[in-house]
Design a protein around this motif. Structure first.
Motif, PDB file in Angstrom:
ATOM      1  N   VAL A   1       0.845  -1.197   0.000  1.00 11.62           N
ATOM      2  CA  VAL A   1       0.000   0.000   0.000  1.00 11.62           C
ATOM      3  C   VAL A   1       0.882   1.250   0.000  1.00 11.62           C
ATOM      4  CG1 VAL A   1      -1.737   1.312   1.288  1.00 11.62           C
ATOM      5  CG2 VAL A   1      -1.926  -1.175   1.120  1.00 11.62           C
ATOM      6  N   MET A   2       1.938   1.233   0.807  1.00 10.47           N
ATOM      7  CA  MET A   2       2.829   2.393   0.864  1.00 10.47           C
ATOM      8  C   MET A   2       3.541   2.600  -0.472  1.00 10.47           C
ATOM      9  SD  MET A   2       5.226   3.575   3.911  1.00 10.47           S
ATOM     10  CE  MET A   2       6.309   4.977   3.756  1.00 10.47           C
ATOM     11  N   ASP A   3       3.944   1.511  -1.121  1.00 12.63           N
ATOM     12  CA  ASP A   3       4.552   1.625  -2.454  1.00 12.63           C
ATOM     13  C   ASP A   3       3.612   2.337  -3.416  1.00 12.63           C
ATOM     14  OD1 ASP A   3       6.992   0.422  -1.949  1.00 12.63           O
ATOM     15  OD2 ASP A   3       6.363  -1.559  -2.639  1.00 12.63           O
ATOM     16  N   LYS A   4       2.355   1.935  -3.395  1.00  9.41           N
ATOM     17  CA  LYS A   4       1.383   2.482  -4.348  1.00  9.41           C
ATOM     18  C   LYS A   4       0.971   3.908  -3.994  1.00  9.41           C
ATOM     19  CE  LYS A   4      -3.120   1.516  -6.381  1.00  9.41           C
ATOM     20  NZ  LYS A   4      -4.307   0.681  -6.359  1.00  9.41           N
ATOM     21  N   GLU A   5       0.574   4.128  -2.728  1.00  5.43           N
ATOM     22  CA  GLU A   5      -0.031   5.403  -2.365  1.00  5.43           C
ATOM     23  C   GLU A   5       0.974   6.482  -1.959  1.00  5.43           C
ATOM     24  OE1 GLU A   5      -3.111   4.688   0.512  1.00  5.43           O
ATOM     25  OE2 GLU A   5      -4.198   3.358  -0.851  1.00  5.43           O
TER      26      GLU A   5
END
Length: 175
Positions: free
Chosen positions: A61-65
């Motif tokens: 999620v952190m990679d994406k957002e």
């Protein structure tokens, strides 16, 4: 009958072509530890290390957002060397002059143990003002707005003249 056959072939080919999405290009220029060593020797600047594991959902999620955010990526690319490091890597790792190996007691690489002060939680964003500086780990998922102050504290060199609480008193968020 021939027209119907061509019609279905045309639809199938069109569906295939329009459904094909090329792999998404990373916005941040992630380096390996070896690439970091070479780049840092040529031109020192702060380092950000994304400590993750393959099974960590919040890491994805952190990679994406967060790391996928245009402002975050642009700022990191301009002001930092960025490294992704799998905490569970069994390969030896070198940071600065120190070599690290796998630590079975932690089920993690000793580099991750060092960067996280033994508090193994993922994701953890580690900021280093220099390659031999004491790590500043930020544990857990961080939104772009939560990552902005520490990124700018190190990336703009504010840490040289001010402590973080004083910096935060004057900080104006832009993301």
């Amino acid at each position: 009958m021939q027209k119907v056959k061509y019609f279905f072939i045309l639809i199938a080919v069109s569906a295939f072509l329009f459904s094909f999405n090329p792999p998404k290009k990373e916005k941040i220029k992630w380096l390996s530890l070896t690439e970091l060593a070479v780049a840092y020797q040529k031109q020192p600047k702060p380092i950000i290390i994304d400590v993750y594991t393959n099974w960590c959902g919040w890491c994805k999620v952190m990679d994406k957002e967060t790391y996928g955010n245009d402002k975050v990526a642009a700022y990191i690319n301009e002001n930092y060397y960025a490294v992704k490091f799998n905490a569970e890597s069994k390969d030896s790792a070198v940071l600065g002059t120190q070599k690290y190996g796998y630590n079975p007691a932690y089920k993690a690489n000793d580099l991750a143990v060092y960067l996280l002060f033994g508090r193994m939680g993922y994701p953890t964003t580690v900021l280093l003002s220099s390659i031999d500086a004491q790590p500043a780990p930020l544990s857990g998922y961080l939104k772009p707005s939560e990552l902005e102050p520490p990124l700018k504290f190190f990336g703009d060199g504010v840490y040289k003249n001010k402590n973080f609480p004083d910096f935060m008193k004057e900080f104006a968020a832009a993301w």
